[in-house]
Design an enzyme around this catalytic site. Structure first.
Site, short mmCIF file in Angstrom:
data_model
loop_
_atom_site.label_atom_id
_atom_site.label_comp_id
_atom_site.label_asym_id
_atom_site.label_seq_id
_atom_site.Cartn_x
_atom_site.Cartn_y
_atom_site.Cartn_z
N ASP A 48 0.98 -1.47 -0.31
CA ASP A 48 -0.03 -0.28 0.08
C ASP A 48 0.82 1.36 0.03
O ASP A 48 0.60 2.27 0.51
CB ASP A 48 -0.84 0.13 0.96
CG ASP A 48 -0.72 0.13 2.78
OD1 ASP A 48 0.75 -0.20 2.40
OD2 ASP A 48 -1.33 -0.01 3.65
N SER A 49 2.50 1.14 0.36
CA SER A 49 3.14 1.95 -0.41
C SER A 49 3.08 2.47 -1.45
O SER A 49 2.99 3.82 -1.55
CB SER A 49 4.20 1.89 0.36
OG SER A 49 5.04 0.78 -0.44
N ASP A 87 -0.82 -6.12 -0.35
CA ASP A 87 -0.50 -6.15 0.82
C ASP A 87 -2.13 -5.56 1.27
O ASP A 87 -2.69 -4.69 0.27
CB ASP A 87 -0.41 -4.30 0.93
CG ASP A 87 0.22 -4.05 2.50
OD1 ASP A 87 -0.43 -5.16 2.73
OD2 ASP A 87 1.38 -3.14 2.22
N LYS A 116 -0.93 -10.11 3.39
CA LYS A 116 0.14 -9.26 4.24
C LYS A 116 -0.88 -8.54 4.76
O LYS A 116 -1.98 -7.40 3.75
CB LYS A 116 1.55 -7.99 4.04
CG LYS A 116 1.86 -7.38 4.96
CD LYS A 116 2.34 -7.36 4.73
CE LYS A 116 3.11 -5.23 3.99
NZ LYS A 116 2.50 -4.57 4.58
N GLU A 118 -1.56 -6.15 8.98
CA GLU A 118 -0.39 -5.20 9.84
C GLU A 118 -1.13 -5.42 11.28
O GLU A 118 -2.42 -5.46 11.21
CB GLU A 118 -0.60 -4.01 9.65
CG GLU A 118 0.98 -3.21 8.33
CD GLU A 118 0.76 -1.61 8.47
OE1 GLU A 118 -0.04 -1.20 9.01
OE2 GLU A 118 1.34 -1.91 7.20
N GLU A 185 9.54 -4.50 10.54
CA GLU A 185 9.97 -3.16 9.70
C GLU A 185 10.47 -2.38 11.33
O GLU A 185 10.14 -2.49 11.86
CB GLU A 185 8.58 -2.74 9.06
CG GLU A 185 9.27 -1.19 8.08
CD GLU A 185 8.26 -0.53 7.53
OE1 GLU A 185 7.34 -1.09 8.03
OE2 GLU A 185 8.23 0.58 6.85
O1 KIV Z 1 3.68 -0.64 1.81
C1 KIV Z 1 4.67 -1.41 1.11
O2 KIV Z 1 5.77 -0.99 1.13
C2 KIV Z 1 4.77 -1.86 2.75
C3 KIV Z 1 6.70 -1.94 3.33
C4 KIV Z 1 6.59 -0.62 4.24
C5 KIV Z 1 7.05 -2.75 4.22
O3 KIV Z 1 4.22 -1.87 3.64
#
Ligand code: KIV
Length: 287
Positions: A48-49, A87, A116, A118, A185
């Site tokens: 989600d980055s 994500d 993924k 969090e 992280e």
């Molecule tokens: O979204 C992403 O790229 C991530 C990384 C910061 C670990 O979750």
């Protein structure tokens, strides 16, 4: 010639067993995904980055499922060998197990190999629910950007005994809940090493030192492509693509200003007497 095989969960587990580290990069579009695949990268995170790297957002909080679906669709098309992790964005899994399973299913149906999310202990029931739906779940612990406000910014995690205890409880809980591997992280290397002793599944790191089974790097960071305020110390810069791109754009503009582009070699030509016919017709037009 060795035939390159698709990276799967058993391959990743085997790598850990044989102490062979894996390379993991983020990608959000077709061409980066293709380049990563061709370079022999093991895993891709469609993070989600992407909200920050591709959309210019100041955090990941407003990234939506629709954004992630677009990123994941493009990345899946680009790679046939990498293990692709999609994500789950903010609020796509936090509210209920049902939401979590439904949204994880959307990313899997595009072609991701795992999702993924969090969080630690508090995410146990989500992880079990998604796992029970046949979907591999990757846990993300340490600095978790979707909780940025709660954490008070991008801060190194696990620096006190209390914080270490919480990380240990969290990683134990998510592993028991079914997480197939973990991403840690921004944790000091020594603390990562202590956590590593207590996990069975692969543990990968971003900004968490060397005592892990592999590294994740945000592709925009390592390529010098990120436009924004975040510049983490843990990134090694392998290229400075922003300068290369800017220089190309400046040269192009210069060519336009000086009438140097296009040149003869960039032109299409026309055969036979068709040109004459077109010119005659054009000259008669509107007369
Ligand atoms: O979204 C992403 O790229 C991530 C990384 C910061 C670990 O979750």
């Amino acid at each position: 010639m060795t035939v390159r095989k698709k990276i799967t969960l058993p391959v990743l587990r085997n790598r850990k067993k044989n102490n062979k580290k894996i390379s993991w990069l983020t990608a959000y579009d077709f061409s980066t995904s293709r380049f990563a695949d061709e370079a022999g990268i093991d895993m891709i995170l469609v993070g989600d980055s992407g909200g920050m790297t591709m959309m210019g957002k100041s955090s990941t909080i407003s990234v939506t499922m629709e954004d992630m679906i677009m990123f994941c669709t493009s990345v899946v098309k680009g790679s046939s060998h990498c293990f692709i992790v999609g994500d789950l964005p903010y609020m796509s899994y936090q509210v209920s197990d049902e939401d979590a399973v439904r949204n994880a299913g959307k990313l899997m149906s595009i072609g991701c190999d795992a999702v993924k999310l969090e969080g630690g202990i508090e995410m146990s029931s989500r992880i079990t629910a998604i796992t029970n739906a046949g979907i591999p779940v990757v846990s993300h612990l340490g600095l978790t950007p979707q909780s940025l406000s709660q954490m008070g910014g991008y801060k190194v995690q696990g620096k006190s005994l209390a914080s270490f205890k919480k990380l240990l409880d969290d990683i134990t809980a998510v592993e028991n809940a079914g997480a197939v591997f973990h991403l840690l992280e921004c944790v000091p290397e020594e603390v990562t090493g202590e956590l590593y002793k207590h996990v069975k599944n692969p543990l990968y790191g971003i900004g968490s030192g060397r005592h892990v089974d592999g590294q994740l790097v945000i592709s925009h960071d390592m390529l010098g492509l990120f436009v924004g305020d975040v510049d983490p110390k843990f990134v090694k810069k392998y290229a400075d693509l922003s300068s290369i791109i800017k220089k190309a754009f400046i040269n192009y503009k210069d060519d336009i200003d000086k009438n140097l582009f296009p040149e003869d070699k960039h032109l299409y030509s026309i055969e036979g007497d068709d040109l004459k016919k077109i010119q005659d017709y054009s000259n008669q037009f509107n007369k």
